[in-house]
Design a protein around this motif. Structure first.
Motif, short mmCIF file in Angstrom:
data_model
loop_
_atom_site.label_atom_id
_atom_site.label_comp_id
_atom_site.label_asym_id
_atom_site.label_seq_id
_atom_site.Cartn_x
_atom_site.Cartn_y
_atom_site.Cartn_z
N PHE A 1 -3.11 16.97 10.23
CA PHE A 1 -2.89 15.74 10.99
C PHE A 1 -1.50 15.12 10.81
N ASP A 2 -0.59 15.80 10.11
CA ASP A 2 0.73 15.22 9.82
C ASP A 2 0.61 13.89 9.09
N ALA A 3 -0.37 13.81 8.16
CA ALA A 3 -0.57 12.58 7.40
C ALA A 3 0.68 12.23 6.60
N ARG A 4 0.95 10.94 6.47
CA ARG A 4 2.11 10.46 5.73
C ARG A 4 1.67 9.70 4.49
N LEU A 5 2.43 9.86 3.43
CA LEU A 5 2.14 9.14 2.19
C LEU A 5 2.53 7.67 2.36
N THR A 6 1.59 6.78 2.14
CA THR A 6 1.88 5.35 2.22
C THR A 6 2.33 4.80 0.88
N ASP A 7 1.53 5.04 -0.16
CA ASP A 7 1.92 4.61 -1.50
C ASP A 7 0.96 5.20 -2.53
N TYR A 8 1.17 4.82 -3.79
CA TYR A 8 0.33 5.24 -4.90
C TYR A 8 -0.19 4.00 -5.63
N ILE A 9 -1.31 4.19 -6.33
CA ILE A 9 -1.76 3.21 -7.31
C ILE A 9 -2.04 3.96 -8.61
N ASP A 10 -1.52 3.43 -9.73
CA ASP A 10 -1.88 3.88 -11.06
C ASP A 10 -2.88 2.88 -11.62
N GLU A 11 -4.01 3.37 -12.10
CA GLU A 11 -5.06 2.49 -12.60
C GLU A 11 -5.69 3.10 -13.84
N THR A 12 -6.11 2.28 -14.76
CA THR A 12 -6.86 2.73 -15.93
C THR A 12 -8.21 2.05 -15.92
N ILE A 13 -9.27 2.86 -15.91
CA ILE A 13 -10.64 2.35 -15.90
C ILE A 13 -11.37 2.94 -17.09
N SER A 14 -11.86 2.08 -17.98
CA SER A 14 -12.58 2.51 -19.19
C SER A 14 -11.77 3.54 -19.97
N GLY A 15 -10.45 3.33 -20.05
CA GLY A 15 -9.60 4.22 -20.81
C GLY A 15 -9.17 5.48 -20.09
N VAL A 16 -9.67 5.69 -18.87
CA VAL A 16 -9.32 6.88 -18.09
C VAL A 16 -8.22 6.51 -17.10
N LYS A 17 -7.12 7.28 -17.12
CA LYS A 17 -6.00 7.02 -16.24
C LYS A 17 -6.19 7.72 -14.90
N LEU A 18 -6.08 6.96 -13.82
CA LEU A 18 -6.22 7.49 -12.47
C LEU A 18 -4.92 7.34 -11.70
N LYS A 19 -4.67 8.30 -10.82
CA LYS A 19 -3.59 8.16 -9.83
C LYS A 19 -4.24 8.30 -8.46
N ILE A 20 -3.97 7.34 -7.59
CA ILE A 20 -4.57 7.34 -6.26
C ILE A 20 -3.46 7.46 -5.22
N ARG A 21 -3.59 8.43 -4.32
CA ARG A 21 -2.64 8.64 -3.24
C ARG A 21 -3.25 8.10 -1.95
N PHE A 22 -2.48 7.36 -1.18
CA PHE A 22 -2.96 6.75 0.05
C PHE A 22 -2.23 7.39 1.24
N LEU A 23 -3.00 7.97 2.16
CA LEU A 23 -2.43 8.70 3.29
C LEU A 23 -2.80 8.02 4.59
N ARG A 24 -1.82 7.93 5.51
CA ARG A 24 -2.08 7.33 6.82
C ARG A 24 -1.83 8.36 7.92
N VAL A 25 -2.54 8.17 9.03
CA VAL A 25 -2.33 9.03 10.20
C VAL A 25 -1.99 8.19 11.43
N ASN A 26 -1.90 6.87 11.23
CA ASN A 26 -1.55 5.93 12.29
C ASN A 26 -1.10 4.64 11.62
N GLU A 27 -1.18 3.53 12.32
CA GLU A 27 -0.69 2.26 11.78
C GLU A 27 -1.53 1.72 10.62
#
Length: 335
Positions: free
Chosen positions: A169-195
């Motif tokens: 779909f030619d998805a584009r990277l919008t941004d990232y979030i770094d989060e720690t939940i209960s001591g576990v480190k997460l990285k979240i990638r946010f992809l858009r295909v329109n506005e």
């Protein structure tokens, strides 16, 4: 046919297919709690509407207790054929939907193909509009050029999932979030295909190839027309006895104000209001620390819930996640 033309902007999340054996609970959840328009199709099929499109959620009887397919509305036949050509060029099988399947989804020209984590991807060109007036507790939902919302997926192979949606779909990277939940480190990638800020979110545990979520999707999102709609549906979820996952809060990246309820199938359902709309001329990806500016605190979590999540994560080590390799190897660097 060339496979290089960009389809970004012509793609919109159009409907979601859910499989469950808890149809009566889903009817109460979708219509009475969340506030969507409900239609019974048969004793083992129902649909929910958000707008004049005949189907936004197709709920069918079955054992998965999960999202089993995503339907993507493609604006025009040229873009539709472009996506079809890409998939064929990568040697991935396509199946033409039957007339009955298209009718159930309220669409024309339906094609399906394999997607990550076993979630079938479906594309269609023309949604069927319903002449029947909406009967729903909410005043309205935001769809249109932004599509109907977003889906969040947990993954042990996030780069490959990002590559998949980029290839198709030619998805584009919008941004990232770094989060720690209960001591576990997460990285979240946010992809858009329109506005819309994102139609797909991909969450991964940093440094560990584990998936702590049983379901194929972690949550799905719909956007209400007003803040009052969020507040009223939050109240209905509580009054009708459905579980709340996260309290009302506001996100750091898309600024959406929302809450998360737990569906009868176990994955979460986010009801939100007023996320930012991306300006393609000025937007630059960035990294945010934490998912929320305020709120979104866990509701009713117990030590037993956390232990179950650790067990699920450990079990994920023994099975290889399906990323549809033919479509996910696009040379995107690890991030």
């Amino acid at each position: 046919m060339s496979t290089t033309s960009c389809v970004f902007g012509a793609v919109h999340l159009g409907y979601i297919v859910i499989e469950t054996n808890r149809l009566s609970d889903w009817r109460r959840f979708g219509a009475d709690a969340i506030g969507m328009h409900h239609d019974d199709v048969s004793h083992d099929l129902m649909r929910f509407r958000l707008d004049d499109q005949e189907c936004r959620f197709l709920v069918r009887k079955g054992p998965a207790e999960d999202v089993v397919a995503l339907g993507w509305h493609i604006d025009d036949h040229a873009s539709f054929e472009q996506i079809e050509a890409r998939i064929r060029a990568h040697g991935v099988p396509l199946v033409v939907g039957t007339v009955e399947e298209a009718q159930l989804r309220g669409v024309e020209r339906l094609l399906r193909f394999p997607g990550p984590k076993g979630i079938t991807q479906e594309i269609y060109t023309t949604p069927v509009k319903s002449a029947e007036p909406l009967r729903m507790a909410a005043s309205g939902f935001v769809t249109g050029d932004s599509g109907m919302g977003h889906v969040a997926i947990t993954s042990t192979r996030p780069t490959q999932l990002r590559g998949y949606f980029n290839t198709v779909f030619d998805a584009r990277l919008t941004d990232y979030i770094d989060e720690t939940i209960s001591g576990v480190k997460l990285k979240i990638r946010f992809l858009r295909v329109n506005e819309r800020h994102h139609s797909i979110a991909i969450a991964a545990v940093r440094g560990l190839p584990v998936d702590p979520v049983r379901t194929r999707v972690q949550h799905l999102n719909i956007q209400t027309a007003t803040l009052d709609d969020v507040a009223r549906s939050y109240q209905r979820v509580h009054e009708l006895g459905f579980e709340m996952a996260l309290s009302v809060g506001r996100h750091t990246n898309d600024k959406e104000l929302s809450y998360y309820a737990r569906t009868p199938s176990g994955f979460e359902w986010e009801v939100g209001w007023n996320p930012v709309v991306v300006d393609e001329n000025t937007w630059q990806p960035s990294t945010h620390q934490g998912i929320s500016i305020w709120g979104h605190t866990p509701v009713g979590r117990t030590i037993v819930d956390k232990l179950d999540q650790f067990r699920l994560a450990a079990r994920s080590l023994t099975r290889r996640e399906n990323t549809v390799p033919a479509l996910s190897g696009t040379g995107i660097p690890d991030d």
